[in-house]
Write an enzyme that holds these catalytic residues in place. Sequence first.
Site, short mmCIF file in Angstrom:
data_model
loop_
_atom_site.label_atom_id
_atom_site.label_comp_id
_atom_site.label_asym_id
_atom_site.label_seq_id
_atom_site.Cartn_x
_atom_site.Cartn_y
_atom_site.Cartn_z
N GLU A 168 0.76 -0.93 0.37
CA GLU A 168 -0.07 0.28 -0.15
C GLU A 168 0.70 1.17 -0.23
O GLU A 168 0.97 1.70 0.96
CB GLU A 168 -0.80 -0.02 1.32
N CYS B 128 -2.21 9.40 2.05
CA CYS B 128 -2.05 8.34 0.94
C CYS B 128 -2.95 9.10 0.58
O CYS B 128 -3.20 8.85 -1.21
CB CYS B 128 -1.56 7.01 1.08
#
Length: 520
Positions: free
Chosen positions: A234, A268
Site C-alpha cells: 500500500e 496517502c
Amino acid sequence: MEPIICIDPATLEEIGRVEPCGEQKVKELVSKARASHPVWNRISMNERAAAILRARRYLLENIDDFAMTITRDNGKPLVESMSAEILPVADLLRWVATDGKKILSERPLDIGVFKMLLRSSSIRFQPLGVVAVISPWNYPFSIPVGAIAMALLAGNCVVFKPSSATALVGKKIEEMFSAAGLPEFVFTHVAGGAATGEALLNSRIDKVIFTGSVGIGRHVGEVCSRNLVPSVLELGGKDAAIIMRDADLDVASSAVVWGAFTNNGQCCASVERCYVDSSVFERFTKLVVEKTKRLRIGVGTNPSTDIGPMTTEAQLNVVAAQVEDARRRGAQILCGGRRPEKLWDGSVAAGWYYEPTVLVGVDHSFECVAEETFGPLLPVMPFEDEQQAVRLANDSQYGLNAYVFGGDLKSAKRVAHQLRAGTVAINECVYTHAIPSTPWGGVCHSGWGRAHGEFGFMEMVNVHHIHVNRLRMIKDFWWYPYSGKLYGILKRLSRTLTLGFAGLPRALPDLMRGFLRKKI
Ligand code: NAD
C-alpha cells in the site's frame, strides 16, 4: 542499539524512549510466532473473534489515553485522533469479529455440469502462518490495527513493526493486544526503523503487509520476490479531485480543503491535485483560499486546533522544497507557502509547522503536481471539458483514489468510471478507509493488493479448495489408456459439454462412451 527517542512534533520535546529490536531478536521472535501458530490455528473462530472484541473493549475503556498518545506522537489534532484513528478502529474491530467470521466461513462452489457427475467443491480459508505488518507514521494506529486484526481473525500469528517516528503508538497497540489475552507470541511487536524492518523481511515469514513509500515499497517487493513471499504493498498517492461545473461549490470547496489538509496533508489519499471546470475556476478557488485562511494552526492537544504540526522534519522539508520550486518557476501562492511564526492561540510555533498552502499557475511539469507531496499543499488547475479532466487526472504514476464533485450523478459516474484508481468517490473524499467493509488499495505506483473488506481478508489466507468425487467406484473418462477413440470423444465434448447444461443432452452419449471405456 540506541533507544528510539520519541519527539512531540508540536513542541520538539522528548516524550519517551522505546527499545528497538535487533536482528537476532527479530528472528527469534518470528520463530516463536511460528511455533505458536498451530495453537492459534486450533482455537475456534468464535474465540479468536472474542479476543478481537477484548482488544476493542480495552481501547474504548482507555479512549482518551489512546487519543492523547496518537496526538502527541504524531502531531495530528485530537479530533482527528478520534475521527480517523480510534472511531474507525472501534468499528473495524467489531466488523472483523462479526462480518469477518462470515467472510471466512466455508462456502460451496457452483461447479456447473460437474455436479451432475456427482462431484462438489468448496472453499475454505486457511491461515498463512506468520504475517509481518510494517506500517507508516501518518495513521500510526488505524492502518496497522486493521491489518493485524484481520490477520489474527484468519488464524495467523502477527509480527508488527510500526514506524520509528511513532514508536509510542506502536507500544499502545502492543498494550491493546496484550489486553486481548492472546496466547504467547500470537501477536508480537518489534520496535525499530529500517534495520528492524529489514530483519523482519528476511525472517521466516509467510506474508508481508507493507504500507509506506514507493521507494521502500519497491525494495520490500524485491526482497519478497527473492524469498518467494507474497506481499501487499500500500504505497503513495497523488489523488486528483475533479470539480464539475454543476458541483455545489460551497460543499465541494469545504470537502477539498478538508481533503487536502486533514492530517496536514500527510495522507496517502489526500487531495493533492484539484482540477476545476474553467467556468467556475475563479469562484471555486476563491472559496478554497478563504476557507484555508480560516484554519487554526496549533498544538494538536488543543481540541479546537484544525491543523497540527507535521510529523517529521524530513516531510516538512519535502513540502518546503516543492513550494520553493513552484515559487521559483512562477506559480502564484494564494495562501500559506511558509512556516508560521505564531500559532492560533498566540504562542510561538516551536514545532514542525507549515501553513496550508494553495497555489495556481502550475501544470504537470511542476514537481508539486507530478510527485507525491504528503503535506499541506494544494495545486488548483482549470480544465476545459470532461475529456481533458479525465486525461489530466489519469496523467500520474500513482492511482490510489480519485474524487469527482458534480450535481448530475450520471455525468459524475461517467467521469468516475474512466478514472484509473483503486477507489473513486463521488461528492466525497479521503475517508473511505474508515469503512471497514470497503476495499482499499491502488494501481501502478500506488502498489498492489487490497486492505480491508472481503478482498483484504483474502490477502490473509490460502484459498483452500476441497473437491470431492462421490462416484468413487468409477474411473474418470480422461484417464489412461489414451486412444484415437478418446481423442474423438474429447473433441466432441469440447463442443457440447462446455456449453454447460444447455449442451448436456448432446454430451451425454459421449460421457457414457467415455465412462464405459476400459481403463487401466
Ligand atoms: P516509509 O516507506 O519510509 O516507511 C514505512 C515503514 O517501512 C516504516 O515502518 C519503516 O520503518 C519501514 N522501513 C523502512 N525501511 C525499511 C526496509 N529497508 N525494510 C523494511 N521496512 C523498512 O514510509 P513513511 O514515510 O512511514 O510513510 C509515508 C508513505 O506511506 C507515503 O508515501 C504515503 O503515501 C504512504 N502511505 C500509503 C498508504 C496506503 O494505504 N496506500 C497509507 C499510508 C501511507
